[in-house]
Write an enzyme that holds these catalytic residues in place. Structure first.
Site, PDB file in Angstrom:
ATOM      1  N   LYS A  22       0.849  -1.204   0.000  1.00  0.00           N
ATOM      2  CA  LYS A  22       0.000   0.000   0.000  1.00  0.00           C
ATOM      3  C   LYS A  22       0.887   1.259   0.000  1.00  0.00           C
ATOM      4  O   LYS A  22       0.679   2.171  -0.789  1.00  0.00           O
ATOM      5  CB  LYS A  22      -0.882   0.008   1.234  1.00  0.00           C
ATOM      6  N   ASN A  23       1.927   1.253   0.843  1.00  0.00           N
ATOM      7  CA  ASN A  23       2.734   2.470   1.015  1.00  0.00           C
ATOM      8  C   ASN A  23       3.783   2.645  -0.061  1.00  0.00           C
ATOM      9  O   ASN A  23       4.569   3.586  -0.004  1.00  0.00           O
ATOM     10  CB  ASN A  23       3.368   2.478   2.410  1.00  0.00           C
ATOM     11  N   CYS A 116      -4.757  12.896  12.359  1.00  0.00           N
ATOM     12  CA  CYS A 116      -5.714  11.804  12.242  1.00  0.00           C
ATOM     13  C   CYS A 116      -5.532  10.873  13.438  1.00  0.00           C
ATOM     14  O   CYS A 116      -5.010  11.254  14.472  1.00  0.00           O
ATOM     15  CB  CYS A 116      -5.549  11.085  10.927  1.00  0.00           C
ATOM     16  N   ARG A 121       0.453  14.368  12.675  1.00  0.00           N
ATOM     17  CA  ARG A 121       0.745  14.194  11.244  1.00  0.00           C
ATOM     18  C   ARG A 121       1.049  15.537  10.568  1.00  0.00           C
ATOM     19  O   ARG A 121       0.383  15.940   9.637  1.00  0.00           O
ATOM     20  CB  ARG A 121      -0.391  13.485  10.517  1.00  0.00           C
ATOM     21  N   ASP A 305       4.274   0.607  11.969  1.00  0.00           N
ATOM     22  CA  ASP A 305       3.025   0.047  11.422  1.00  0.00           C
ATOM     23  C   ASP A 305       2.780  -1.388  11.880  1.00  0.00           C
ATOM     24  O   ASP A 305       1.724  -1.954  11.593  1.00  0.00           O
ATOM     25  CB  ASP A 305       3.034   0.106   9.896  1.00  0.00           C
ATOM     26  N   ARG A 397      -8.945   0.041   4.665  1.00  0.00           N
ATOM     27  CA  ARG A 397      -8.055   1.008   4.011  1.00  0.00           C
ATOM     28  C   ARG A 397      -6.759   0.349   3.554  1.00  0.00           C
ATOM     29  O   ARG A 397      -6.144   0.796   2.585  1.00  0.00           O
ATOM     30  CB  ARG A 397      -7.711   2.151   4.985  1.00  0.00           C
TER      31      ARG A 397
HETATM   32  C1  EPZ Z   1       4.272   6.941   6.145  1.00  0.00           C
HETATM   33  O1  EPZ Z   1       3.513   7.979   6.722  1.00  0.00           O
HETATM   34  C2  EPZ Z   1       3.334   5.752   6.055  1.00  0.00           C
HETATM   35  N1  EPZ Z   1       2.211   6.075   5.176  1.00  0.00           N
HETATM   36  C3  EPZ Z   1       2.821   5.397   7.443  1.00  0.00           C
HETATM   37  O2  EPZ Z   1       2.004   4.236   7.324  1.00  0.00           O
HETATM   38  C4  EPZ Z   1       4.019   5.065   8.330  1.00  0.00           C
HETATM   39  O3  EPZ Z   1       3.556   4.820   9.649  1.00  0.00           O
HETATM   40  C5  EPZ Z   1       5.001   6.237   8.351  1.00  0.00           C
HETATM   41  O4  EPZ Z   1       5.388   6.577   7.001  1.00  0.00           O
HETATM   42  C6  EPZ Z   1       6.265   5.921   9.135  1.00  0.00           C
HETATM   43  O5  EPZ Z   1       6.888   4.791   8.600  1.00  0.00           O
HETATM   44  C7  EPZ Z   1       2.398   6.029   3.831  1.00  0.00           C
HETATM   45  O6  EPZ Z   1       3.482   5.752   3.351  1.00  0.00           O
HETATM   46  C8  EPZ Z   1       1.209   6.320   2.981  1.00  0.00           C
HETATM   47  P1  EPZ Z   1       6.419  10.187   8.278  1.00  0.00           P
HETATM   48  P2  EPZ Z   1       4.110   9.491   6.780  1.00  0.00           P
HETATM   49  O7  EPZ Z   1       6.334  11.475   7.552  1.00  0.00           O
HETATM   50  O8  EPZ Z   1       4.873   9.761   5.556  1.00  0.00           O
HETATM   51  C9  EPZ Z   1       6.920  13.434  11.621  1.00  0.00           C
HETATM   52  C10 EPZ Z   1       0.093   2.892   7.641  1.00  0.00           C
HETATM   53  O9  EPZ Z   1      -0.428   2.419   8.659  1.00  0.00           O
HETATM   54  N2  EPZ Z   1       6.744  14.433  10.538  1.00  0.00           N
HETATM   55  O10 EPZ Z   1       7.579   9.290   8.064  1.00  0.00           O
HETATM   56  O11 EPZ Z   1       2.997  10.392   7.150  1.00  0.00           O
HETATM   57  C11 EPZ Z   1       5.601  12.749  11.947  1.00  0.00           C
HETATM   58  O12 EPZ Z   1       4.867  13.507  12.873  1.00  0.00           O
HETATM   59  C12 EPZ Z   1       0.610   4.318   7.655  1.00  0.00           C
HETATM   60  O13 EPZ Z   1       0.249   2.279   6.555  1.00  0.00           O
HETATM   61  C13 EPZ Z   1       6.955  15.777  10.818  1.00  0.00           C
HETATM   62  O14 EPZ Z   1       7.273  16.144  11.946  1.00  0.00           O
HETATM   63  O15 EPZ Z   1       5.093   9.354   8.021  1.00  0.00           O
HETATM   64  C14 EPZ Z   1       6.054  11.453  12.543  1.00  0.00           C
HETATM   65  O16 EPZ Z   1       6.376  11.671  13.916  1.00  0.00           O
HETATM   66  C15 EPZ Z   1       0.370   5.017   8.988  1.00  0.00           C
HETATM   67  N3  EPZ Z   1       6.791  16.695   9.832  1.00  0.00           N
HETATM   68  C16 EPZ Z   1       7.358  11.136  11.819  1.00  0.00           C
HETATM   69  O17 EPZ Z   1       7.752  12.351  11.163  1.00  0.00           O
HETATM   70  C17 EPZ Z   1       6.435  16.321   8.553  1.00  0.00           C
HETATM   71  O18 EPZ Z   1       6.320  17.210   7.670  1.00  0.00           O
HETATM   72  C18 EPZ Z   1       7.205  10.050  10.759  1.00  0.00           C
HETATM   73  O19 EPZ Z   1       6.258  10.501   9.845  1.00  0.00           O
HETATM   74  C19 EPZ Z   1       6.225  14.956   8.278  1.00  0.00           C
HETATM   75  C20 EPZ Z   1       6.386  14.015   9.286  1.00  0.00           C
END
Ligand code: EPZ
Length: 418
Positions: A22-23, A116, A121, A305, A397
């Site tokens: 998915k990701n 969310c 996020r 995840d 989802r």
């Molecule tokens: C991706 O989300 C995945 N989703 C998530 O999977 C996964 O949990 C996550 O990466 C971490 O591996 C998809 O790929 C569609 P991040 P993403 O940006 O990109 C902080 C699932 O269940 N952050 O790596 O949103 C954030 O708050 C989903 O399949 C900022 O601070 O995750 C978090 O603490 C859930 N500022 C950390 O980085 C930003 O601009 C990791 O978030 C962006 C993120």
């Protein structure tokens, strides 16, 4: 809203084929907006997040149709730069469409993707990175509005290795003038998959999987026929299900390297695991022993995840565990539901303190998010007695044919429309 009715207690035996990730599919779909060439993605799961991304592409003017498990996209007709708010809210990860939409239209508009179910996020790293490439960003009435005359390569240092921000910047940089260097980039396998895809349609991207990614801008991109990597989180979910229920389960079209942190923990729990090319076999026939501590980290650390699923496993191991969630602020919403099933878990800040009990007891519980919902299904399958899992739209989802695959392994699970 549908629910699952599960009668627990059956061991799981047999084989299951892992879906495309998915990701990975989601950023690959965003990348199709960059090119006028036709793209075919293979083995794509019919999950809600993918269907919503297809709806967004259609609203942008792209043609995107399923043919069996293949998804064929033609973005040559794309003519809109606004990502519809109702869909942006449905699909938070639509935010990484910004990079490819800006690259194509020099402008983009998206409703601010709110926090969310698992945390705030934020998207600050996405926006800071795009600004470095020359994008002007304003936020008006809950919308993010991006404009630029041209995109110019630059060096970007990410404060944290954000998966989405890394992907967004890669997409914006592919056709920018000059070279973009992304430092402290995310290392997830899905980032490497995006690099492979982009290079297959004519881009010049190197370094994915390391902490530094180098993108040299190109003028022209084409189409391709592409098989995304297997879903490491779906694979891990099924392995944990087998470990919790007992039995012998074989995963097909899996990639053991991408979930080595989980395999290490499951072996420590006492599971027998055999790896043979793209097959992973797990055998477990007795109560498992707890691992003392599990900490979620960016890849290659233990994946956030799989945090809910491994916590459910810890709940019925012999001994005590501490599970620490380092990436998201509120990713323990499933814990009160596990307690309804007899779990002994206490959450303090980012730590879940688990004392293993012999068995879960069947109960009626509610899914609050995708991975927490999956954890409740696993607990119900391993429980004594009957359970109902409400609001399983969260699970839809990210898991295609979930109940079908689990029934194929001997799980007693049915979907009931309510
Ligand atoms: C991706 O989300 C995945 N989703 C998530 O999977 C996964 O949990 C996550 O990466 C971490 O591996 C998809 O790929 C569609 P991040 P993403 O940006 O990109 C902080 C699932 O269940 N952050 O790596 O949103 C954030 O708050 C989903 O399949 C900022 O601070 O995750 C978090 O603490 C859930 N500022 C950390 O980085 C930003 O601009 C990791 O978030 C962006 C993120």
């Amino acid at each position: 809203m549908d629910k699952y009715v599960i009668n627990g207690g059956s061991k799981l035996y047999g084989s299951v084929t892992v879906q495309a990730a998915k990701n990975s599919v989601l950023p690959l779909l965003a990348a199709t907006v960059l090119t006028d060439g036709e793209v075919t993605l293979r083995n794509v799961p019919g999950i809600t997040d993918v269907k919503n991304m297809v709806k967004i592409l259609t609203r942008l003017g792209c043609k995107a149709v399923f043919s069996g498990n293949d998804l064929i996209i033609d973005s040559s007709t794309a003519d809109c730069f606004e990502i519809p708010s109702e869909l942006a809210h449905e699909l938070r990860s639509s935010v990484f469409l910004l990079g490819s939409v800006i690259s194509r239209f020099r402008t983009a508009k998206i409703a601010y993707p709110g926090g969310c179910d698992i945390g705030l996020r934020p998207v600050d790293l996405h926006l800071t990175g795009l600004k470095k490439l020359g994008v002007e960003i304003t936020e008006e009435n809950g919308y993010i509005i991006c404009r630029c005359d041209s995109l110019r390569g630059d060096e970007i240092m990410l404060d944290c290795p954000s998966v989405g921000a890394t992907e967004n910047i890669m997409l914006a940089a592919v056709k920018a003038e000059g070279v973009t260097i992304i430092k402290n980039a995310a290392r997830e396998p899905e980032i490497e998959d995006l690099q492979r895809f982009l290079n297959k349609i004519g881009a010049n991207v190197k370094g994915a999987g390391s902490g530094t990614i180098v993108v040299r801008g190109v003028k022209q991109l084409g189409g391709c026929d592409y098989i995304p990597i297997p879903d490491r989180i779906e694979a891990g979910t099924f392995l944990i299900a087998a470990a919790m229920c007992g039995g012998e389960v074989e995963l097909r079209q899996a990639n053991a390297e991408n979930i080595s942190s989980l395999l290490h923990k499951l072996r420590e729990n006492g599971c027998k695991i055999r790896i043979n090319d793209d097959k992973i076999e797990l055998e477990s026939h007795r109560r498992l022993t707890s691992v003392k501590s599990i900490e979620t980290q960016p890849y290659p650390g233990f994946p956030t995840d799989l945090q809910a699923q491994i916590t459910a496993l810890c709940c019925i191991c012999r001994g005590q565990s501490i599970v620490t969630e380092n990436l998201f602020e509120t990713r323990f919403k499933y814990v009160p539901e596990l307690r309804k099933m007899g779990a002994d878990v206490t959450v303090i800040n980012r730590n879940a303190f688990v004392r293993g009990v012999e068995k879960f007891k069947g109960a009626t519980v509610v899914a609050h998010d995708l991975r927490g919902g999956a954890a409740l299904v696993l607990a119900a399958l391993a429980a004594d007695g009957r359970s109902e899992i409400l609001d399983i739209s969260h699970i839809d989802r990210g898991y295609g044919s979930f109940e079908y695959k689990l029934r194929g392994l001997g799980g007693d699970i049915v979907r009931v429309s309510v």
